[in-house]
Design a protein around this motif. Sequence first.
Motif, short mmCIF file in Angstrom:
data_model
loop_
_atom_site.label_atom_id
_atom_site.label_comp_id
_atom_site.label_asym_id
_atom_site.label_seq_id
_atom_site.Cartn_x
_atom_site.Cartn_y
_atom_site.Cartn_z
N LYS A 30 0.81 -1.23 0.00
CA LYS A 30 0.00 0.00 0.00
C LYS A 30 0.83 1.27 0.00
N ASP A 31 2.12 1.15 -0.34
CA ASP A 31 2.97 2.33 -0.30
C ASP A 31 2.48 3.35 -1.33
N PRO A 32 2.09 4.55 -0.90
CA PRO A 32 1.51 5.52 -1.84
C PRO A 32 2.44 5.94 -2.96
N ALA A 33 3.72 6.18 -2.64
CA ALA A 33 4.64 6.64 -3.68
C ALA A 33 4.84 5.58 -4.76
N LEU A 34 4.94 4.32 -4.36
CA LEU A 34 5.10 3.25 -5.35
C LEU A 34 3.83 3.07 -6.18
N LEU A 35 2.67 3.15 -5.55
CA LEU A 35 1.42 3.05 -6.30
C LEU A 35 1.31 4.17 -7.32
N CYS A 36 1.70 5.38 -6.89
CA CYS A 36 1.65 6.54 -7.80
C CYS A 36 2.61 6.33 -8.97
N THR A 37 3.82 5.86 -8.68
CA THR A 37 4.80 5.67 -9.73
C THR A 37 4.37 4.57 -10.69
N LEU A 38 3.80 3.49 -10.17
CA LEU A 38 3.29 2.44 -11.04
C LEU A 38 2.17 2.99 -11.93
N GLY A 39 1.34 3.86 -11.37
CA GLY A 39 0.30 4.50 -12.17
C GLY A 39 0.89 5.33 -13.30
N LEU A 40 1.96 6.03 -13.02
CA LEU A 40 2.61 6.84 -14.05
C LEU A 40 3.17 5.96 -15.17
N ILE A 41 3.75 4.81 -14.78
CA ILE A 41 4.28 3.86 -15.77
C ILE A 41 3.14 3.38 -16.67
N ARG A 42 2.03 3.01 -16.06
CA ARG A 42 0.89 2.53 -16.85
C ARG A 42 0.33 3.64 -17.74
N SER A 43 0.32 4.86 -17.24
CA SER A 43 -0.14 5.99 -18.05
C SER A 43 0.75 6.19 -19.27
N GLU A 44 2.06 6.07 -19.07
CA GLU A 44 3.00 6.24 -20.18
C GLU A 44 2.75 5.20 -21.27
N ARG A 45 2.25 4.04 -20.88
CA ARG A 45 1.95 2.99 -21.86
C ARG A 45 0.54 3.10 -22.43
N GLY A 46 -0.22 4.07 -21.95
CA GLY A 46 -1.60 4.19 -22.39
C GLY A 46 -2.53 3.19 -21.74
N GLU A 47 -2.12 2.64 -20.60
CA GLU A 47 -2.93 1.65 -19.90
C GLU A 47 -3.72 2.32 -18.78
N PRO A 48 -4.80 1.72 -18.30
CA PRO A 48 -5.59 2.31 -17.21
C PRO A 48 -4.73 2.52 -15.96
N ALA A 49 -4.85 3.70 -15.37
CA ALA A 49 -3.99 4.02 -14.22
C ALA A 49 -4.72 4.79 -13.13
N GLU A 50 -5.95 5.25 -13.39
CA GLU A 50 -6.62 6.11 -12.42
C GLU A 50 -6.78 5.44 -11.06
N ASP A 51 -7.11 4.14 -11.06
CA ASP A 51 -7.30 3.45 -9.78
C ASP A 51 -6.03 3.46 -8.94
N LEU A 52 -4.86 3.34 -9.59
CA LEU A 52 -3.60 3.35 -8.85
C LEU A 52 -3.37 4.70 -8.19
N PHE A 53 -3.68 5.80 -8.92
CA PHE A 53 -3.52 7.13 -8.31
C PHE A 53 -4.50 7.31 -7.16
N THR A 54 -5.71 6.79 -7.33
CA THR A 54 -6.71 6.92 -6.26
C THR A 54 -6.27 6.14 -5.02
N GLN A 55 -5.74 4.91 -5.22
CA GLN A 55 -5.24 4.13 -4.08
C GLN A 55 -4.09 4.86 -3.38
N ALA A 56 -3.22 5.50 -4.18
CA ALA A 56 -2.11 6.24 -3.58
C ALA A 56 -2.64 7.38 -2.71
N LEU A 57 -3.67 8.06 -3.18
CA LEU A 57 -4.23 9.19 -2.42
C LEU A 57 -4.98 8.72 -1.18
N GLU A 58 -5.54 7.52 -1.23
CA GLU A 58 -6.18 6.98 -0.03
C GLU A 58 -5.15 6.75 1.07
N GLY A 59 -3.90 6.48 0.66
CA GLY A 59 -2.84 6.27 1.64
C GLY A 59 -2.14 7.55 2.05
#
Length: 561
Positions: free
Chosen positions: A441-470
């Motif tokens: 549940k580490d927020p910074a890692l979830l956020c960074t994984l979301g950014l990686i998925r965004s760069e690939r054009g893959e769904p990432a919003e849930d990862l950013f939301t999970q990061a903000l929950e933390g």
Amino acid sequence: MNRYDCHRGHGPYAGVAGFLATIAADRPRLAARHRVELYAIAPWLDRTARPAAEEEPIRFHPARRTACLAYGAAEFAAAWAGALRRPVTVTFDHVANADETTAELLDVLVPRTAATPLRLDPRPDGPAEPPPLPTAPDAVRAALGDGLARGFYHHAARVAAHGRALVTPDGDLRQWWACTTGLATALAALERAEEALDLYDEARAATGDPKINMSAAYATAMLYARHLPAARQDPAQARHWLEQALDLAQSLDDPRHQVISTVFYEQGLALLDAKAGAPDRALRLVDDGLARLTAVLAPGEHPQHLARLRHNRAQVHLALGDPERALADLDSVIAHDPDNSEYYVDRAALHRVAGRVQAAIKDYGTAISLGPHLPEAYYNRAVLHLERGRDDRAREDLEHALAIDPGHLDARIALVNAHLERGALDAAERDALAGLELAPKDPALLCTLGLIRSERGEPAEDLFTQALEGDETLVEAWTNRAAVRFERGEVTAAVADLDRAVALSPAPEPRYNRGTALARLGRWEEAARDFTDALAQPGLDRALRRDLRAELDRCRRARSG
């Protein structure tokens, strides 16, 4: 050479120390590059060293040091094994009953050498019976002192518990107390401070001896000040026990010993004062203590006592905002104890704050060579390399830090971001997922994984939301979720996320992004205000400044049209 007994009865690093010593004799040049960890694991290799228990260290080794020793020793063994011309099998017996240091080293050594001609065969049992622990009082105290001085706390705890079982307070108070306080020291280092607290309560109930009660009072104070779990730390209790120790010190017959003990215990009060936000009072205690110690000690006598106080004073100078005086004290401490890696880490931090980047990098390098292999030193040096654009060196240091301590989240996040910077999305994702296995549940890692998925054009919003929950203060997560929503056409939702980012950070990027979203909504006045505020920030790079000016001009044209 090919069979070693690892039973804990032979002491810390039993078996593996003999193996490492044998291969050190085979490759002396390679061994010289790893002498710090080899001398710590197999001290008989250092013919100039005194027994560890005879040294007078300024502070004990941290318990995590053995993990660093294991990493360096495994690197040494793997380098030796990689040059073998034929397969070699080495058997380690009694590993089921090995000391924790041996087990820790084997856990690193076996996988590290798996791709070499060296085959390691750890066996749970073995052919020989292990030797018993010593029973003679002097031998027990020597083994206990050696274990504590070398930072081998599980072994020290076993020796101390064994020694306590051999005597009673009524039968041999001196031996019983030596083993009791030794056991408490080992337990505190192993994060079992509550058990240590019970031992000091037991000592006070067992004897009224003023010297024992004085030492127990000081040790109890330090448990409350430093070693107990955060929820149980209690500055008021720590001060209470320090005052008891100081009162008992006044009853000492030897005036000189009285001064030394009093000054030593007053340093505990200085620590509490510094933590309580009264560094000026702490500084007076340390300065006064140095003056009194200097007056009673002969030139060159107990230099470690003076060095301990100077190290304390360096921390107080920092709290008072005087890094130059802190640096002078650290220089003095290092001059006395030049082989202690942690002092170089402390001094590197001062150089870093003062902008002396090269001096900081040099001190981190010295700490790494002496440490050995402190993950924090590798991580801090990597940060400096990143700031100077030395990305390859930074990645190498970050990978070292993670090889030693896979759970070092700051190093993991920095390495993922370094991969992202160079567009290595697969490597970035691999390291982000490795980090999330340890901290799901580490927020910074979830956020960074979301950014990686965004760069690939893959769904990432849930990862950013999970990061903000933390962590609702994570600016990057608000900004990146806003970008996802903006691209999907949910511009109002993107503005709401960017409102949060702007409230949290003065950086120009969230204002630039919000201005862009506001312009999309036709809110030109507000957009122009964001672009103007962003332009006012110092240190803008040319490309961002150019884009901001272009957007501001567009807002002005839209308003005037």
